[in-house]
Design a protein around this motif. Structure first.
Motif, PDB file in Angstrom:
ATOM      1  N   HIS A 288       0.942  -1.654  -0.123  1.00  0.00           N
ATOM      2  CA  HIS A 288       0.558   0.273   0.000  1.00  0.00           C
ATOM      3  C   HIS A 288       0.802   1.542   0.024  1.00  0.00           C
ATOM      4  O   HIS A 288       0.287   2.331  -0.646  1.00  0.00           O
ATOM      5  CB  HIS A 288      -0.857  -0.092   1.316  1.00  0.00           C
ATOM      6  CG  HIS A 288      -2.006  -1.049   0.986  1.00  0.00           C
ATOM      7  ND1 HIS A 288      -2.677  -1.247   0.165  1.00  0.00           N
ATOM      8  CD2 HIS A 288      -2.102  -2.022   1.712  1.00  0.00           C
ATOM      9  CE1 HIS A 288      -3.599  -1.539   0.166  1.00  0.00           C
ATOM     10  NE2 HIS A 288      -4.163  -2.974   1.086  1.00  0.00           N
ATOM     11  N   ASP A 289       1.903   1.081   0.560  1.00  0.00           N
ATOM     12  CA  ASP A 289       3.042   2.146   0.359  1.00  0.00           C
ATOM     13  C   ASP A 289       3.821   2.394  -0.764  1.00  0.00           C
ATOM     14  O   ASP A 289       4.597   3.500  -0.649  1.00  0.00           O
ATOM     15  CB  ASP A 289       3.792   2.592   1.957  1.00  0.00           C
ATOM     16  CG  ASP A 289       4.113   1.586   1.903  1.00  0.00           C
ATOM     17  OD1 ASP A 289       4.099   0.143   1.938  1.00  0.00           O
ATOM     18  OD2 ASP A 289       5.298   1.681   2.934  1.00  0.00           O
ATOM     19  N   MET A 368      -1.240   7.338  -5.919  1.00  0.00           N
ATOM     20  CA  MET A 368       0.486   8.132  -5.687  1.00  0.00           C
ATOM     21  C   MET A 368       0.763   9.119  -6.845  1.00  0.00           C
ATOM     22  O   MET A 368       0.273   8.118  -7.431  1.00  0.00           O
ATOM     23  CB  MET A 368       1.503   7.101  -4.397  1.00  0.00           C
ATOM     24  CG  MET A 368       2.666   6.995  -4.261  1.00  0.00           C
ATOM     25  SD  MET A 368       3.775   5.288  -4.099  1.00  0.00           S
ATOM     26  CE  MET A 368       2.665   6.057  -2.456  1.00  0.00           C
ATOM     27  N   ARG A 376      10.339   5.876  -5.392  1.00  0.00           N
ATOM     28  CA  ARG A 376      10.273   5.146  -3.728  1.00  0.00           C
ATOM     29  C   ARG A 376      10.651   3.399  -4.333  1.00  0.00           C
ATOM     30  O   ARG A 376      11.066   2.810  -3.502  1.00  0.00           O
ATOM     31  CB  ARG A 376       8.910   4.406  -2.915  1.00  0.00           C
ATOM     32  CG  ARG A 376       8.434   5.756  -2.729  1.00  0.00           C
ATOM     33  CD  ARG A 376       6.967   5.275  -1.613  1.00  0.00           C
ATOM     34  NE  ARG A 376       6.943   6.969  -1.300  1.00  0.00           N
ATOM     35  CZ  ARG A 376       5.665   6.751  -0.638  1.00  0.00           C
ATOM     36  NH1 ARG A 376       4.627   5.869  -0.164  1.00  0.00           N
ATOM     37  NH2 ARG A 376       5.126   7.695   0.024  1.00  0.00           N
TER      38      ARG A 376
END
Ligand code: MOS
Length: 740
Positions: A288-289, A368, A376
């Motif tokens: 999810h991140d 995002m 990331r």
């Protein structure tokens, strides 16, 4: 000698206009098809009008009787061609007119040679070819794996990771066949002196061309000389020899006259390669991140019936992002279409369309920012090989490119950004391209007239090799670039690199440095103990800015090298240099070497009239040290123009009955024009990659096209809400947009 007034700019790192520019704009530059010799004859091939079957008979009686016709060649009388064996690279290995089988539309079945081009063209049309066993060709674009799938890269357990990933993307992307359309047509002017060939060719590799032609024509290498003084670009289509070159050479030998064969624009859609179509299923899994946990790419590409040129869509995938689980598989499907070949950024260009589209879809699924998602997942090493990167600045490409573009102002909501009554779409995509060296040899002469000659059996395909060589030599010798004469484009010169894979510049750096160093050594030996340096040993002498001087004094007190040579009555001293290739170099193999970049694209969308334009581009490129920012920027700008074409226009269409490319002309094969060109801002990060060579210069010919089409379709989605996964973007796709 007068002080060196031309040395106003440092040789490297500044924009020097192309040294061959005046020759080109004045028409004095001699391209292959400009070559003319007394008694020159013209050859025009006859192409098959079926794509699958056999030649039953050829009636050349009418053609042979036409005015000016010297000879009509068929399989019966062309003589023998040998197979290429392991002589070098060739994408269509079958010699021309080798058998009666027709495997693609346009395959050469005969050749007419006449006194004029018009006579040969008319007679070629009068050659009657009849066929048997004609079958409907299979030219379907839809691909299924017909031969064994291979695993190209794998780490971890990708399927398990995908099954357990909280957020996933699973989509298939396709790219169409594209045809290279350099301004200069392919051409061969072949001469034979009874023993040896001199062939004026349109080739990106004179040395490979010589080797293959020698083998297939059955003569020793020493008896083949290839000349390519200038090339009106090639984009990969001119990397390897094509059958027309063999036909021209065979006719010249048989007739004892020079023969010119220019491949027409229409023939170029069948007889000199193209980029094949691809179909790629992408599966991504992330937390999810936004941490990638799985990346799977299964791609298919189409090849001809006879040859296999892999369109390696996974070229840049395995090292692009950090993910513990990854798998790349490939497979090919054969169709009744002519052999495919490399086209600017082969593999990576269609490959990154899929990868970078899927990353955008993942960013949307994660809600995002797509720049943030990429940041990331920036790897610290090449996770496919566990090697350190020689020099990787993808993060800066993203952050500095974003800053220059104004990305922080992006509202992620689809269709939410407007300007001048138009909907704006902003998209981003990353790119990467290999950085390697080829073997290269260079000769440098310091001449008694104060000039310097640098020679290498390489060629300038329009990218600026003449200029870059002059700059490197001027840099190494500390003289102005206008004192350097560059001699390339002749296979009789010391063998130089082919112009492919964006490798020429990086390959030449060590060879040039060694050659200039050795020439200077020769010069110092000549100077020591004579004239001004009576009593001085070589070790006490130095060479700075074109002058020989005592190490203990300044260059200003020294003697210009021309004077040294003059006093010694030497026409020149020579230094020879050699670069080794990186492919077998243990030191180079310790690093993962690539160039990187990030494209930021703005499109405008006018829903009322369904008009889409690419309006603005910022591209940040990490390609090592930039030797010439002017020609360098030009490479990226050209790639972006080509990328707009890939995204919105380019597509070769084959009709199903005959397997013919039906848009085989510059009116129907739509490419980017000046009117389509966006505002382009190129940002070079300029971090030298000294693992590749001492100057730290990597190549810039191809990287600018990689990833670009995805940046456009990502922007298109942002503007219209329509995700286009099948290139090129068409109005039909966009009519489903609900943005008004
Ligand atoms: Mo490039 S496709 O290697 O000419």
């Amino acid at each position: 000698m007068a002080p060196d007034a031309s040395r106003t700019l440092p040789a490297l790192g500044h924009g020097h206009a192309r040294v061959d520019g005046p020759l080109k704009v004045s028409g004095a530059a001699r391209y292959s098809s400009d070559c003319h010799f007394p008694g020159l004859l013209y050859a025009v091939p006859v192409g098959a009008t079926i794509a699958h079957g056999e030649v039953a008979s050829i009636d050349d009686s009418a053609a042979a009787a036409m005015p000016g016709v010297r000879k009509v060649y068929t399989r019966a009388n062309i003589g023998r061609f040998y197979k290429p064996g392991k002589s070098g690279y060739i994408d269509e290995a079958r010699p021309p007119l080798d058998d009666d089988t027709v495997r693609y539309y346009g395959q050469y079945v005969a050749l007419v040679v006449a006194d004029t081009f018009e006579q040969a063209t008319a007679a070629a049309r009068a050659v009657k070819v009849s066929y048997r066993n004609v079958q409907a060709p299979d030219v379907r674009m839809q691909l299924t794996a017909e031969e064994k799938q291979t695993t190209d890269s794998e780490r971890g357990d990708v399927d398990k990771a995908l099954a357990g990933a909280p957020v996933t993307v699973d989509q298939t992307y396709t790219t169409p066949p594209e045809t290279h359309n350099p301004i200069e047509l392919h051409a061969s002017v072949a001469t034979w002196d009874g023993k040896a060939f001199t062939l004026y060719e349109t080739t990106q590799s004179i040395i490979n061309h010589r080797d293959v032609m020698a083998q297939m024509l059955g003569v020793p290498k020493e008896n083949v000389r290839i000349v390519t003084e200038f090339l009106g670009s090639g984009f990969g289509g001119k990397l390897w020899p094509w059958p027309h070159a063999l036909l021209a050479a065979a006719a010249a030998r048989d007739l004892g006259k020079p023969v010119k064969l220019v491949v027409t624009r229409q023939m170029m859609f069948h007889n000199v390669g193209h980029r094949t179509n691809t179909q790629q299923r992408m599966r991504l899994g992330a937390t999810h991140d936004g941490k990638l946990v799985a990346l799977r790419q299964d791609f298919l590409y189409r090849t001809s019936r006879t040859d296999h040129t892999k369109e390696d869509c996974g070229e840049a995938t395995a090292f692009l992002y950090s993910t513990p689980n990854l798998k790349i598989t490939s497979g090919c499907a054969r169709r009744d279409i002519a052999p495919n070949t490399a086209m600017r950024g082969p593999g990576a260009v269609p490959g990154l369309f899929a990868v970078e589209s899927a990353m955008d879809e993942l960013a949307l699924a994660l809600k995002m920012d797509p720049v943030e998602l990429r940041l990331r997942n920036e790897p610290s090493i090449d996770e496919s090989t566990n090697l350190p990167f020689s020099s990787r600045h993808m993060k800066e490409c993203l952050t500095e490119g974003a800053a220059r573009f104004g990305w922080a102002k992006r509202n992620p909501a689809v269709g939410s950004m407007r300007a001048d009554g138009k909907v704006l779409g902003w998209g981003v995509a990353c790119c990467a391209w290999m950085a390697q060296r080829l073997a290269a040899e260079v000769s440098v002469l310091l001449n008694a007239d104060g000039s310097v000659r640098v020679a290498s059996g390489t060629q300038d395909i329009g990218t600026g090799t003449y200029t870059m060589l002059a700059q490197m030599v001027a840099h190494d010798l500390g003289i102005g670039i206008d004192r350097v004469k560059v001699v390339i484009g002749d296979s009789a010169l010391p063998p130089g690199p082919l112009s492919g894979g964006s490798m020429v510049t990086g390959s030449l750096v060590p060879a040039v440095a060694q050659a200039t160093g050795k020439a200077v050594e020769q010069l110092l030996q000549t100077a020591s103990g004579h004239g001004a340096f009576q009593g001085a040993k070589t070790e006490q002498l130095a060479f700075t800015d074109g002058r020989v001087h005592l190490r203990s004094s300044t260059p200003d007190e020294g003697v210009p090298f021309a004077d040294i040579l003059g006093q010694a009555r030497l026409a020149h001293v020579e230094g020879k240099g050699k670069s080794r290739d990186t492919f077998g170099d243990a030191e180079a193999k310790k690093y993962s070497m690539h160039s990187y970049g990030a494209h930021f694209v703005e499109v405008t969308w006018e829903p009322a009239i369904a008009r889409l334009r690419v309006s603005r581009v910022v591209t940040a490129i990490d390609a090592g040290r930039i030797i010439n920012p002017m020609t360098g920027r030009n490479q990226i700008e050209g790639a972006i123009a080509m990328g707009v074409g890939m995204a919105l226009f380019e597509e070769t269409q084959y009709e199903r009955r005959h397997g013919k490319a039906i848009n085989s002309n510059l009116a129907d094969y739509v490419m980017t024009t000046h009117a389509d060109a966006p505002q382009i801002d190129v940002l070079f990060l300029d971090y030298p990659d000294t693992k590749l060579n001492a100057l730290g210069a990597r190549g810039i010919g191809e990287i600018g096209l990689a990833g670009f089409a995805a940046a456009v379709t990502n922007a298109v989605h942002h503007a219209t809400g329509v995700r286009v996964r099948d290139l090129p973007v068409k109005i039909e796709h966009l009519l489903t947009s609900t943005i008004v």
